[in-house]
Motif scaffolding. Structure first.
Motif, short mmCIF file in Angstrom:
data_model
loop_
_atom_site.label_atom_id
_atom_site.label_comp_id
_atom_site.label_asym_id
_atom_site.label_seq_id
_atom_site.Cartn_x
_atom_site.Cartn_y
_atom_site.Cartn_z
N GLY A 81 43.09 35.63 76.76
CA GLY A 81 43.95 36.45 75.89
C GLY A 81 44.33 35.70 74.63
O GLY A 81 44.25 34.48 74.56
N SER A 82 44.77 36.45 73.64
CA SER A 82 45.06 35.82 72.35
C SER A 82 46.51 35.36 72.23
O SER A 82 46.85 34.63 71.31
CB SER A 82 44.74 36.80 71.21
OG SER A 82 45.55 37.97 71.34
N GLU A 83 47.38 35.78 73.15
CA GLU A 83 48.80 35.45 73.04
C GLU A 83 49.22 34.28 73.92
O GLU A 83 50.40 34.02 74.04
CB GLU A 83 49.65 36.69 73.39
CG GLU A 83 49.42 37.85 72.44
CD GLU A 83 49.72 37.51 71.00
OE1 GLU A 83 50.72 36.80 70.72
OE2 GLU A 83 48.94 37.95 70.13
N ILE A 85 50.11 30.70 74.90
CA ILE A 85 50.49 29.43 74.29
C ILE A 85 50.80 28.47 75.43
O ILE A 85 51.57 28.81 76.34
CB ILE A 85 51.73 29.57 73.38
CG1 ILE A 85 51.44 30.54 72.24
CG2 ILE A 85 52.17 28.22 72.84
CD1 ILE A 85 52.64 30.81 71.35
N GLN A 90 54.64 25.39 73.61
CA GLN A 90 55.91 26.10 73.63
C GLN A 90 57.05 25.13 73.43
O GLN A 90 58.00 25.41 72.71
CB GLN A 90 56.09 26.87 74.94
CG GLN A 90 55.20 28.09 75.05
CD GLN A 90 55.34 28.80 76.38
OE1 GLN A 90 56.18 28.45 77.20
NE2 GLN A 90 54.50 29.79 76.61
#
Length: 121
Positions: A81-83, A85, A90
């Motif tokens: 996925g692109s989201e 982190i 973080q």
């Protein structure tokens, strides 16, 4: 290889890392791209240093490089996925936000103090 004239640059800041994209010119007037990753390391005593890694990318390699980069990025996005982190990133972003909040926090108001003159005493 000694870097020649800088033509065009962009900077991408990403947590403790900074990426520099620089179009440079050779002595012969041809262009090439350098991509530099700079990462900040902080020591226990508060001092710090930067580690830098640089790649040189020449026009004859652009097409193949772009194809491979696109393929690798698409693979990661499809798989994870692109989201996403990482926890480490973080923490870096949270630390930067906390520093910004501390720097932007309002200072103690001095307007609440009464202006007293010695004549009033």
């Amino acid at each position: 290889m000694i870097d020649q004239e800088e033509i065009y640059s962009k900077v991408l800041r990403a947590g403790r890392r900074t990426y520099f994209f620089d179009v440079r010119s050779t002595k012969a007037g041809d262009y090439y791209l350098t991509v530099t990753e700079s990462k900040k390391f902080t020591h226990d005593d508060g001092s710090f240093h930067y580690k830098k890694h640089k790649i040189y990318l020449y026009k004859e390699d652009f097409s193949a490089f772009k194809e491979n980069l696109d393929e690798m990025m698409n693979y990661i996005i499809e798989e994870k996925g692109s989201e996403v982190i990482s926890e480490r990133h973080q923490k870096d972003f949270k630390r930067e936000d906390e520093i910004m909040i501390e720097n932007d926090a309002p200072k103690a108001a001095t307007e609440s103090f009464t202006d007293v003159s010695f004549d009033d005493i």
